[in-house]
Design an enzyme around this catalytic site. Structure first.
Site, PDB file in Angstrom:
ATOM      1  N   ASP A 187       0.867  -1.179   0.000  1.00  0.00           N
ATOM      2  CA  ASP A 187       0.000   0.000   0.000  1.00  0.00           C
ATOM      3  C   ASP A 187       0.906   1.232   0.000  1.00  0.00           C
ATOM      4  O   ASP A 187       1.804   1.344   0.829  1.00  0.00           O
ATOM      5  CB  ASP A 187      -0.876  -0.017   1.267  1.00  0.00           C
ATOM      6  CG  ASP A 187      -2.262   0.529   1.024  1.00  0.00           C
ATOM      7  OD1 ASP A 187      -2.362   1.647   0.499  1.00  0.00           O
ATOM      8  OD2 ASP A 187      -3.245  -0.152   1.381  1.00  0.00           O
TER       9      ASP A 187
ATOM     10  N   ASP B 212      -3.117   4.899  -2.279  1.00  0.00           N
ATOM     11  CA  ASP B 212      -4.146   5.531  -1.463  1.00  0.00           C
ATOM     12  C   ASP B 212      -4.528   6.908  -2.018  1.00  0.00           C
ATOM     13  O   ASP B 212      -3.634   7.730  -2.273  1.00  0.00           O
ATOM     14  CB  ASP B 212      -3.569   5.680  -0.048  1.00  0.00           C
ATOM     15  CG  ASP B 212      -4.600   6.077   0.971  1.00  0.00           C
ATOM     16  OD1 ASP B 212      -5.523   5.285   1.213  1.00  0.00           O
ATOM     17  OD2 ASP B 212      -4.488   7.187   1.530  1.00  0.00           O
TER      18      ASP B 212
ATOM     19  N   GLU C  57      -6.667   4.269  -5.810  1.00  0.00           N
ATOM     20  CA  GLU C  57      -7.946   4.612  -5.193  1.00  0.00           C
ATOM     21  C   GLU C  57      -8.318   6.016  -5.665  1.00  0.00           C
ATOM     22  O   GLU C  57      -7.529   6.947  -5.526  1.00  0.00           O
ATOM     23  CB  GLU C  57      -7.791   4.583  -3.674  1.00  0.00           C
ATOM     24  CG  GLU C  57      -9.113   4.747  -2.960  1.00  0.00           C
ATOM     25  CD  GLU C  57      -8.949   5.065  -1.480  1.00  0.00           C
ATOM     26  OE1 GLU C  57      -9.852   4.745  -0.714  1.00  0.00           O
ATOM     27  OE2 GLU C  57      -7.921   5.657  -1.089  1.00  0.00           O
TER      28      GLU C  57
ATOM     29  N   HIS D 232     -11.424  -2.376   3.578  1.00  0.00           N
ATOM     30  CA  HIS D 232     -11.322  -1.989   4.991  1.00  0.00           C
ATOM     31  C   HIS D 232     -12.106  -0.712   5.305  1.00  0.00           C
ATOM     32  O   HIS D 232     -12.181  -0.315   6.459  1.00  0.00           O
ATOM     33  CB  HIS D 232      -9.846  -1.809   5.343  1.00  0.00           C
ATOM     34  CG  HIS D 232      -9.211  -0.727   4.510  1.00  0.00           C
ATOM     35  ND1 HIS D 232      -9.022  -0.866   3.147  1.00  0.00           N
ATOM     36  CD2 HIS D 232      -8.777   0.512   4.820  1.00  0.00           C
ATOM     37  CE1 HIS D 232      -8.493   0.244   2.669  1.00  0.00           C
ATOM     38  NE2 HIS D 232      -8.334   1.098   3.666  1.00  0.00           N
ATOM     39  N   ASP D 233     -12.637  -0.043   4.276  1.00  0.00           N
ATOM     40  CA  ASP D 233     -13.396   1.197   4.495  1.00  0.00           C
ATOM     41  C   ASP D 233     -14.894   0.997   4.315  1.00  0.00           C
ATOM     42  O   ASP D 233     -15.656   1.954   4.466  1.00  0.00           O
ATOM     43  CB  ASP D 233     -12.963   2.274   3.478  1.00  0.00           C
ATOM     44  CG  ASP D 233     -11.540   2.742   3.685  1.00  0.00           C
ATOM     45  OD1 ASP D 233     -11.057   2.671   4.829  1.00  0.00           O
ATOM     46  OD2 ASP D 233     -10.917   3.177   2.704  1.00  0.00           O
TER      47      ASP D 233
HETATM   48  C1  NOJ Z   1      -8.256   5.800   2.021  1.00  0.00           C
HETATM   49  C2  NOJ Z   1      -7.991   4.603   2.868  1.00  0.00           C
HETATM   50  O1  NOJ Z   1      -8.562   3.488   2.265  1.00  0.00           O
HETATM   51  C3  NOJ Z   1      -8.566   4.906   4.218  1.00  0.00           C
HETATM   52  O2  NOJ Z   1      -8.583   3.776   5.056  1.00  0.00           O
HETATM   53  C4  NOJ Z   1      -7.770   6.025   4.824  1.00  0.00           C
HETATM   54  O3  NOJ Z   1      -8.364   6.408   6.039  1.00  0.00           O
HETATM   55  C5  NOJ Z   1      -7.726   7.235   3.904  1.00  0.00           C
HETATM   56  N1  NOJ Z   1      -7.501   6.895   2.535  1.00  0.00           N
HETATM   57  C6  NOJ Z   1      -6.642   8.170   4.319  1.00  0.00           C
HETATM   58  O4  NOJ Z   1      -5.400   7.590   4.057  1.00  0.00           O
END
Ligand code: NOJ
Length: 593
Positions: A111, A217, A274, A350-351
């Site tokens: 990551d 990210d 992302e 994870h989000d």
């Molecule tokens: C996206 C990530 O997937 C998330 O978990 C994170 O809190 C934010 N970016 C900030 O890095």
């Protein structure tokens, strides 16, 4: 000739790549497997489960941030890109993990979090130490704005993704710094060539160790409009507004992505970016088209924002229809296929909350069927499927009875604390917020993996208190039981991935077409390559229904390739005639004449 070896001629201009044919298993280290009984998952724990992952049939393991970090945002706040957090292990452990993956024919994706660092990173400590520091310009610093009453205000009205203003005032130097996420996550200033060089060095360091690429990210936030204008006011109830117009896919994004892309190309690695807020497919294509040398695929957000409330407020209720979900997929599928781009396919990460509790409303007895249906629909789209830990066994959201003390995520807790301080913090408002947390908080994805029916779900020692409670469903939903049961969701996932590979031309390189667009109960699409065509058909409801196959002109079935209820030998001939019966949450994949 069996259809497995049916001739499928590739069209001349198709772009083939190993990463298009691959599927990915995502690991969130804190909750995967604890090997040393400290209640926190770790890298040796991951290594101990590599056979389990390989047996699922995935090709790539994505390791979420494991670097040294104060863990304000669970590792997305990195204090040192060159070391591993003590609780997870060491750089040598990561090297063993890379080798363990390679030995099993899998690759390892790291990551890369470089929109921001932790405020504990040496770069930021030096940057904030003085305006004269050589690191000052590594972050985004701005003087205060003074309002009509002579009061100090942040430089603009942008909202942080974790609630409140995106700017933090730093008393000693009298300036604000930008943090699109937590106060402890200052944004890097990519305009500064030294920052870009430092990122390139990090990329090379991990690729030299054998990593096979990066998940990047919020990578579309790295180039910001240097005027830092106020965002348009959308939500009148707050001074803080979404400024994405000025930082999502900003002016120099493609130049910056090519800087990284050139390095990735040298190593024949791959990347997935992302990209929140992007709806402009043409803009995305500039980043992902295979000849652009930027990134290979993106995570877009349309389908995971589907249940958010007004103004993108995820902790307000939102409603959606299956036709809307289908239209998102249709748009991205067709666009990517026709234009040389590529999709990253995901329901969970994870989000996001657990898919089985978000996209379907399955009664207890049908959860496995619902999980199988979601697996079929997702993974046979055009794109690379991503499976998030626990999704392969159908882990669910946290129980509604859980109190706030069980929630750990900064996003959710910031929301809760702001609510408690607000004028509308009565019991009704609290109850409404908690209902939304149980539906959408990131904590839903972060409970430890349920490995067995042993205490703590086998995640850590039986008498250890894990960093986050195990979902009590572990006695019924766990990996050990599912590995033993050939009809489990785990084994079903393996068969979907196997089917995808067996019919690579159709399911990886084939064209996508949505079928029966207006049906609110069935998601059906075809994938076609040369003279071969498959239909993926899914009953999105918990009741049996009849599908009008004749109306869709798809009534000639050559072979049933997969069915969520039975082995294919049992269901040959089941889908014929004008009306097809679909059992609750049944999904089937058939080869058409
Ligand atoms: C996206 C990530 O997937 C998330 O978990 C994170 O809190 C934010 N970016 C900030 O890095």
């Amino acid at each position: 000739m069996s259809s497995l070896s049916a001739p499928v001629k590739p069209p001349g201009d198709i772009h083939r790549a190993w990463w298009k044919e691959s599927s990915v298993y995502q690991i969130w280290p804190a909750s995967f497997k604890d090997s040393n009984d400290d209640g926190i998952g770790d890298i040796p724990g991951i290594i101990s489960k590599l056979d389990y992952i390989r047996d699922l049939g995935v090709d790539i393991v994505w390791l979420c941030p494991s670097y040294k970090s104060p863990q304000v945002d669970m590792g997305y706040d990195i204090a040192d890109y060159y070391s591993i957090a003590d609780e997870y292990g060491t750089v040598a452990d990561v090297e063993k993990l890379i080798k363990g993956c390679h030995d099993r024919g899998m690759k390892l994706l790291m990551d890369l979090v470089v929109n921001h660092t932790s405020d504990q990173h040496e770069w930021f400590k030096k940057s904030r130490s003085s305006k004269a520091s050589e690191f000052r310009d590594w972050y985004v610093w701005k003087p205060p704005r003074i309002d009509e009453n002579g009061n100090r205000q942040p430089p603009n009205n942008w909202v942080s993704h974790f609630q409140g203003s995106a700017w933090e005032y730093d008393e000693p130097t009298g300036e604000y710094y930008l943090h699109l996420y937590a106060v402890e996550q200052p944004d890097l200033n990519w305009e500064n060539p030294a920052v870009r060089k430092a990122v390139h060095d990090i990329v090379r360091f991990w690729l030299d160790k054998g990593a096979n690429g990066f998940r990047m990210d919020v990578i579309n936030f790295i180039s910001k409009d240097q005027a830092f204008p106020d965002a348009p006011v959308q939500d009148k109830d707050t001074p803080w507004q979404w400024g994405d117009k000025y930082y999502a896919n900003g002016p120099r994004l493609h130049e910056y992505l090519q800087g990284i892309g050139n390095i990735l190309k040298e190593y024949d690695t791959f990347s997935v970016g992302e990209m929140p807020f992007v709806k402009d497919t043409a803009e995305v294509l500039k980043a992902v088209r295979h000849d652009r040398n930027e990134i290979n695929m993106i995570f877009n957000f349309e389908h995971v924002d589907i249940d958010h409330g007004p103004h993108g407020n995820k902790f307000k209720p939102g409603s959606w229809k299956l036709t809307e979900l289908k239209s998102f997929f249709e748009r991205w599928q067709a666009f990517m296929y026709n234009n040389g781009g590529w999709n990253a396919l995901y329901w969970e990460n994870h989000d996001q909350p657990r898919s089985i509790d978000r996209y379907v409303n399955a009664p207890q007895a049908l959860r496995s069927e619902a999980g199988k249906m979601l697996a079929t629909v997702l993974a046979l789209h055009a794109g690379s499927p991503f499976i998030y830990q626990g999704q392969e066994i159908g882990m669910g959201n946290v129980p509604i009875e859980w109190g706030m003390e069980e929630y750990k995520d900064i996003d959710c807790l910031n929301h809760w604390n702001l609510l408690l301080k607000s004028s509308d913090s009565g019991p009704e408002a609290q109850k409404a917020a908690r209902q939304e947390y149980q539906k959408k908080s990131r904590d839903n994805a972060r409970t430890p993996v349920q490995w067995s029916a042993e205490p703590n779900g086998g995640f850590t020692g039986p008498s250890i208190k894990p960093w986050m409670s195990v979902n009590p469903e572990y006695t019924k939903v766990n990996a050990a039981d599912q590995v033993k049961d050939p009809n489990s969701l785990y084994h079903y996932w393996a068969s979907v991935l196997k089917l995808r590979k067996a019919y690579l031309d159709i399911f990886v390189y084939g064209n996508y077409e949505l079928v029966d667009r207006n049906n609110q109960h069935v998601y059906a699409y075809t994938r076609a390559y040369s003279d071969s065509k498959a239909l993926v058909l899914a009953n999105w409801t918990d009741y049996e229904l009849s599908w009008d196959a004749a109306a869709q002109k798809v009534n000639k079935v050559k072979e049933v390739l997969l069915d969520t209820y039975e082995s294919t030998s049992m269901v040959q001939g089941r889908f014929s005639g004008a009306q097809w019966t679909l059992r609750p949450f049944e999904a089937a994949v058939v080869l058409l004449e």
